[in-house]
Design a protein around this motif. Structure first.
Motif, short mmCIF file in Angstrom:
data_model
loop_
_atom_site.label_atom_id
_atom_site.label_comp_id
_atom_site.label_asym_id
_atom_site.label_seq_id
_atom_site.Cartn_x
_atom_site.Cartn_y
_atom_site.Cartn_z
N ASP A 1 1.45 -0.89 -0.37
CA ASP A 1 0.03 0.23 -0.02
C ASP A 1 0.61 1.27 0.39
O ASP A 1 0.19 2.29 -0.79
N TRP A 2 1.50 1.45 0.77
CA TRP A 2 3.01 2.14 0.79
C TRP A 2 4.10 2.03 1.00
O TRP A 2 4.15 0.81 0.97
N ARG B 217 0.97 12.47 3.03
CA ARG B 217 0.81 11.25 2.80
C ARG B 217 -1.15 11.98 3.70
O ARG B 217 -2.27 11.68 3.66
N LEU C 72 -4.36 11.87 1.87
CA LEU C 72 -5.50 11.03 2.22
C LEU C 72 -6.95 12.13 2.45
O LEU C 72 -8.20 11.28 2.48
N LEU D 15 -8.93 11.80 -0.51
CA LEU D 15 -8.79 10.90 -2.03
C LEU D 15 -9.70 10.21 -1.55
O LEU D 15 -10.85 9.68 -3.10
N CYS E 86 0.19 9.63 -6.62
CA CYS E 86 0.63 8.89 -5.74
C CYS E 86 2.08 8.79 -5.66
O CYS E 86 2.93 7.65 -4.92
N ALA F 2 2.27 5.73 -2.94
CA ALA F 2 1.16 5.04 -2.33
C ALA F 2 0.86 3.96 -3.74
O ALA F 2 0.46 3.92 -5.10
N LEU G 272 -2.09 1.62 -4.89
CA LEU G 272 -3.18 2.91 -5.68
C LEU G 272 -2.48 2.94 -6.94
O LEU G 272 -3.33 3.08 -7.45
N LEU H 287 -6.40 2.36 1.76
CA LEU H 287 -6.04 3.36 2.26
C LEU H 287 -6.79 4.12 3.30
O LEU H 287 -6.29 4.39 4.33
N ASP I 12 -6.42 4.61 7.45
CA ASP I 12 -6.14 6.10 8.19
C ASP I 12 -7.03 5.89 9.09
O ASP I 12 -6.70 6.73 9.99
#
Length: 246
Positions: free
Chosen positions: A137-138, A158, A162, A165, A195, A200, A203, A230, A234
């Motif tokens: 993911d990251w 980030r 987010l 997003l 991204c 990311a 994604l 994601l 979060d």
């Protein structure tokens, strides 16, 4: 990281075949023959993917997916069925399955569908298909490289990423549903760049796939699943931070 799959299938022959094909990727496969057993299995360990039969002894696959999603909203799911009727497939897709696999299905086709859904490289027919690249993911290393090693900048960006997003996802989905691919492409182009800055990885890969095939239901499903993953992380982090402060 080991891939873990929940296979829900009541027919012993189909269950053995599908389970062996998925394990050869390699993956750890938990099996269940009923909706009740699947729910119990899901509560005892996180899964990267659900592979669910459309019709089970104690309910439908769609009903099971709804119950699973109430607990685990970001986990992607594939349906498998012996039905070839388009209406049955449409109903399963509408229920939230990313793709519908028609039994009997070839080993490589099943493995490739799993790889596509999870964002891995395609299965390779070399006498034992394999998952070539499990995108995280990251990707912290990529983000740090993009921002000259400044960890504080990565975390700050980030957070902004987010925050925006969900709205970006809504813009893309609405544009595609309204037949406006150009608007969707503009949003996807900007999102792909973002991204890259924040690392990311999964994604970003899903965004590139949707840019290439904006009419693909599978690509859209992968995109939404990557966003959900994601945003779910979060929410968990925000809850943990709020709990720590109390």
């Amino acid at each position: 990281m080991t891939t873990r799959i929940l296979l829900v299938e009541d027919d012993p022959v189909s269950r053995a075949f599908l389970g062996a094909a998925a394990e050869a990727l390699p993956a750890i496969v938990d099996v269940a023959g009923t909706c009740a057993a699947a729910m119990d299995c899901a509560m005892h360990g996180a899964h990267d993917l659900w592979l669910i039969d459309a019709n089970l002894p104690d309910d439908t696959g769609a009903a099971l997916l709804s119950r699973l999603r109430a607990r685990f909203p970001a986990t992607p799911a594939l349906a498998h069925t012996a039905s070839e009727h388009p209406d049955d497939h449409a109903a399963l897709l509408a229920a939230g399955f990313i793709e519908v696999l028609v039994k009997p299905i070839a080993v490589l086709d099943l493995q490739t569908a799993i790889c596509r859904t999870l964002g891995f490289d395609r299965a390779i027919p070399d006498g034992g298909a394999r998952l070539c690249a499990n995108l995280p993911d990251w990707d912290d290393a990529a983000a740090l490289a993009a921002l000259k090693g400044e960890q504080a900048h990565v975390l700050a960006l980030r957070g902004l990423f987010l925050d925006d997003l969900a709205l970006q996802r809504e813009t893309v989905v609405e544009a595609l549903r309204n037949g406006d691919p150009q608007r969707a492409q503009r949003s996807l182009h900007m999102l792909r760049a973002s991204c890259g800055f924040v690392g990311a990885a999964k994604l970003g890969d899903a965004v590139r796939a949707l840019e290439s095939e904006p009419q693909s239901t599978l690509a859209l499903g992968r995109f939404q699943a990557a966003v959900d993953a994601l945003l779910s992380q979060d929410r968990i982090a925000a809850t943990a931070a709020a709990t720590a402060r109390t």
